[in-house]
Write a protein that holds these residues in place. Sequence first.
Motif, mmCIF file in Angstrom:
data_model
loop_
_atom_site.group_PDB
_atom_site.id
_atom_site.type_symbol
_atom_site.label_atom_id
_atom_site.label_comp_id
_atom_site.label_asym_id
_atom_site.label_seq_id
_atom_site.Cartn_x
_atom_site.Cartn_y
_atom_site.Cartn_z
ATOM 1 N N ARG A 1 2.436 14.700 -6.664
ATOM 2 C CA ARG A 1 2.450 15.036 -5.238
ATOM 3 C C ARG A 1 3.895 14.995 -4.774
ATOM 4 N N LEU A 2 4.347 16.062 -4.136
ATOM 5 C CA LEU A 2 5.765 16.273 -3.884
ATOM 6 C C LEU A 2 6.220 15.636 -2.572
ATOM 7 N N ALA A 3 7.334 14.908 -2.652
ATOM 8 C CA ALA A 3 7.979 14.378 -1.453
ATOM 9 C C ALA A 3 9.073 15.310 -0.958
ATOM 10 N N ALA A 4 9.365 16.367 -1.722
ATOM 11 C CA ALA A 4 10.378 17.351 -1.339
ATOM 12 C C ALA A 4 9.979 18.691 -1.958
ATOM 13 N N ASP A 5 10.555 19.762 -1.441
ATOM 14 C CA ASP A 5 10.289 21.084 -2.002
ATOM 15 C C ASP A 5 10.780 21.141 -3.446
ATOM 16 N N VAL A 6 10.075 21.914 -4.280
ATOM 17 C CA VAL A 6 10.536 22.138 -5.647
ATOM 18 C C VAL A 6 10.339 23.604 -5.982
ATOM 19 N N SER A 7 11.302 24.183 -6.709
ATOM 20 C CA SER A 7 11.278 25.608 -7.040
ATOM 21 C C SER A 7 11.571 25.800 -8.516
ATOM 22 N N LEU A 8 11.200 26.967 -8.999
ATOM 23 C CA LEU A 8 11.546 27.322 -10.367
ATOM 24 C C LEU A 8 13.061 27.201 -10.564
ATOM 25 N N GLY A 9 13.458 26.636 -11.678
ATOM 26 C CA GLY A 9 14.889 26.496 -11.977
ATOM 27 C C GLY A 9 15.500 25.200 -11.492
ATOM 28 N N ASP A 10 14.809 24.447 -10.623
ATOM 29 C CA ASP A 10 15.340 23.165 -10.173
ATOM 30 C C ASP A 10 15.491 22.212 -11.356
ATOM 31 N N GLY A 11 16.459 21.317 -11.277
ATOM 32 C CA GLY A 11 16.636 20.296 -12.299
ATOM 33 C C GLY A 11 15.898 19.029 -11.914
ATOM 34 N N LEU A 12 15.111 18.489 -12.842
ATOM 35 C CA LEU A 12 14.351 17.267 -12.598
ATOM 36 C C LEU A 12 14.667 16.232 -13.667
ATOM 37 N N GLY A 13 14.511 14.958 -13.303
ATOM 38 C CA GLY A 13 14.627 13.865 -14.253
ATOM 39 C C GLY A 13 13.418 12.964 -14.116
ATOM 40 N N ILE A 14 12.928 12.443 -15.236
ATOM 41 C CA ILE A 14 11.753 11.581 -15.241
ATOM 42 C C ILE A 14 12.126 10.273 -15.935
ATOM 43 N N GLU A 15 11.792 9.158 -15.284
ATOM 44 C CA GLU A 15 12.058 7.869 -15.908
ATOM 45 C C GLU A 15 11.231 7.720 -17.183
ATOM 46 N N SER A 16 11.870 7.224 -18.237
ATOM 47 C CA SER A 16 11.166 7.049 -19.501
ATOM 48 C C SER A 16 10.990 5.570 -19.803
ATOM 49 N N THR A 17 10.293 5.279 -20.872
ATOM 50 C CA THR A 17 10.054 3.894 -21.268
ATOM 51 C C THR A 17 10.955 3.471 -22.414
ATOM 52 N N GLN A 18 11.966 4.275 -22.731
ATOM 53 C CA GLN A 18 12.815 3.942 -23.876
ATOM 54 C C GLN A 18 13.588 2.652 -23.596
ATOM 55 N N THR A 19 13.844 1.904 -24.628
ATOM 56 C CA THR A 19 14.494 0.599 -24.477
ATOM 57 C C THR A 19 15.730 0.484 -25.363
ATOM 58 N N ASP A 20 16.404 1.593 -25.576
ATOM 59 C CA ASP A 20 17.562 1.571 -26.482
ATOM 60 C C ASP A 20 18.853 1.185 -25.770
ATOM 61 N N GLY A 21 18.757 0.776 -24.495
ATOM 62 C CA GLY A 21 19.938 0.360 -23.762
ATOM 63 C C GLY A 21 20.696 1.485 -23.108
ATOM 64 N N SER A 22 20.217 2.723 -23.243
ATOM 65 C CA SER A 22 20.904 3.832 -22.576
ATOM 66 C C SER A 22 20.789 3.660 -21.068
ATOM 67 N N ASP A 23 21.754 4.201 -20.368
ATOM 68 C CA ASP A 23 21.967 3.856 -18.967
ATOM 69 C C ASP A 23 20.711 3.936 -18.122
ATOM 70 N N GLN A 24 20.160 5.098 -17.970
ATOM 71 C CA GLN A 24 19.107 5.250 -17.000
ATOM 72 C C GLN A 24 17.720 5.450 -17.589
ATOM 73 N N ALA A 25 17.617 5.595 -18.885
ATOM 74 C CA ALA A 25 16.327 5.867 -19.510
ATOM 75 C C ALA A 25 15.647 7.026 -18.800
ATOM 76 N N MET A 26 16.384 8.114 -18.627
ATOM 77 C CA MET A 26 15.876 9.294 -17.919
ATOM 78 C C MET A 26 15.829 10.477 -18.875
ATOM 79 N N LEU A 27 14.767 11.247 -18.785
ATOM 80 C CA LEU A 27 14.658 12.511 -19.499
ATOM 81 C C LEU A 27 14.397 13.605 -18.478
ATOM 82 N N GLY A 28 14.794 14.815 -18.801
ATOM 83 C CA GLY A 28 14.542 15.872 -17.829
ATOM 84 C C GLY A 28 14.963 17.231 -18.292
ATOM 85 N N GLY A 29 14.814 18.174 -17.398
ATOM 86 C CA GLY A 29 15.179 19.548 -17.680
ATOM 87 C C GLY A 29 14.900 20.406 -16.466
#
Length: 841
Positions: free
Chosen positions: A336-364
């Motif tokens: 459910r969107l809190a803001a408009d989203v369009s084709l081509g927009d860049g998104l990031g999703i929080e991940s569950t990785q625990t390798d110590g990388s900064d934000q544990a974010m994946l996206g495209g």
Amino acid sequence: MSSQLLAPPELLAPAGDWDCARAAIENGADAIYFGLDCGFNARHRAKNFHLDDLPELMKLLRSRGVRGYTTMNTLVFPSELPRLVRVIERIAESGVDAVLVQDFGVARLVREICGELEIHASTQMSLTSAETIAVASELGITRAVLARELSVAEISKIAAATEMPLEVFIHGALCVAYSGQCLTSESLGGRSANRGQCAQACRLPYEVICDGKDVDLDDVRYLLSPQDLAGYESIVALMQAGVASLKIEGRLKTPEYVANLTNHYRRSIDQAAAEGRVTVSEQAKQEMELSFSRGFTPGWLEGNDHKRLVPGRHSAKRGILLGQVGRIDGDRIRTRLAADVSLGDGLGIESTQTDGSDQAMLGGRVYSLHTDDGEKRKTVRAGKTAWIGFGRGEIDWSIIAEGASVFKNDDPKLNRRLRASFNVADPVTRRDLDFSVVAATGKPLQVTATLIGAAALSETAQSDVPLERANKHPASESMLAEKLSRLGATAFRMRTLNAVIEGDPMVPASMINELRRRVTERLARRMEEPPARSIRVADGEALLAPIRADESLASSPKISILCRTLEQVTAATRAAVDLIYVDFHDVRQYAAVKEIVAAESIPFGIASVRMQKPAEMGLLRVLSRHKPDFILARNLAALEYFRETPIPTIADFSLNVANHRSAEWVRSLGACRVTASYDLNCDQLADLIESVPSQWMEVVLHQHIPMFHMEHCVFCSVLSPGTNKTNCGRPCDDHVVQLRDRVGAEHTLQADVACRNTLYNATPQSGAETAAKLLDHGVRWFRLEMLEESPRQLIKTVSLYRDLLRGDLTAEQVWKTLGATNRMGVTRGTLESKRNPLAVL
């Protein structure tokens, strides 16, 4: 307060390149600041202009009525000053309006070379009060850029107590440490923040150790990474305080960022001036966040709220919260969107990785969009539920959980609109002109154009022939206004017209057009001309010579020691040192120091706090009541206060003395000795020592480098339910705390009497290898700084360095025995060995 009383402050925008400069101009900046690629500025890793660009850049800015400020806000070593003289000469010749300066010696050099060139004290100069500003004004400073750690209430007090124009950061990234007082990059990575090479160690994860035990903070790991400043709600209050300039931070930022933030703050300032209020829509907030945001906060403008400033859950750009993952279906998520989203927009999703990388974010990028009922869409509006598809294999869905937060971090449509705002053929932001016309039958037509603003220029032109009487269509004010307002590709727009029309004259369109062209072209040429300045290179070069004096050296070297506990003081007296400094959290303990040292007749000094804010002069009065033999002065206010007393001062490292002319100026404020900046390695320290009388200097040979010095309180943020020192319960009084970094080093955290935190490097640093060279150059005062050392460790440390200075031990024996790093300041200079890059990367 009536809105008519609110004078709009200057809007100051960053510009790393030509596109950024144009973005700032076309979106309403009153001034820009920029670095030069020849160095001497804190934008070391950012894009910068070349010296050869300056004439054309300043011509462009003047043609648009925009001021230009060059950043020279780093420390400069004596051997570099000759090259800096030529840079200042070029800056002054090109008509740059002001230079931003950190180094006291650089300010003196600028003033000698060109008195008409304004000097702005950079935030790196650590000006935090009217008292510190008053001292800095002796350098010829014409504006003070205040530390970001000040609240609106504190800024108002400063403004009421000084006539110095004040500049305040209004938006952008926040440093957790006081600017000019952060030694973390030096300590961990050999990169000096005071030389523009900050490694941003504040953005890395840390763990808390309290009383020897790890503290479980769940996902709070980024303990020193503040959210970004968004100060639009404080604009009216800052204008009421009389702030002269509002500054947008923008190092390493894009032209789109500059266009975006400049445009929104232009609108806010204009609204505040017209209406006495600022309203920012949700869409405007989202647009600002999309350009860059770690999450917005008012910073310190509304006072200290340590939990709000540093939530600690992330440290990199996130964008705007779009929603949470409801379901996962192949390469699609439902949310459910809190803001408009369009084709081509860049998104990031929080991940569950625990390798110590900064934000544990994946996206495209958004590859497909469907409504809940399966309808394809190019855009789905806020408030709706959407299925968002990504490219096949683009995301590792095995580490994405339902409920994970989804962020929108890029909007191509917004970026195209922002680029269009400055990729224009004709100017968008224009200067106001007032026209006056005298049109009388039998006389030449006369047109005068007057530029509105600080530089009120006027130009007049008149026709070659007198005007004839009109048979049918005599000139009218509306006709004249219509012709004069056709300013086309110029950088002007007509504001008002004052027309005097006599005898029904006929005014041909070609005539009025020609006169309009003449006056505007003349005005444009005058605006582009650099200001007339007197440039005295020889006067600057006179400051390059070393300072010589007759020297009567002590027969033997002296050891001073800085103690942080009463037990250390007692041990220091047993070690028979020559001078004891004390730096206690509890000022009541200073009374006991005098009794301890009196028995051995050892002089003692008290260290002032590093920062002095409004209403804190009482801290200096408390120190004077203890009647120490010396004050270790760590800020300009302390130097000035004790200049008027019988108590002598020794200037500490925090005053950032890096060259002989800054040392000379600090000495003129009453300091009997000066401690060199910790930014100097052994080679650079030798450069300084060779440039001044050796008796001026006191050198720190052993210490735990104070890496972060912060208004932010980690004790309050993670060990207390409170938000600031009024309600935190003072956990700093009862607990011993370290912060563990990513390579396992455990750094001691302490709070001073003003509740400011300092994080000290876990490993002591030894400058033992420099001792022989310093002795040869005549240095006789050497300081050892303790942290948590036991009395036995203190006595051992003093004994080792005493033997070193006598020539009875080698430098290697000293630093190896103490388990210290073999380093002075930033690096060992030409002897520097490689370091662990994980410490700062």
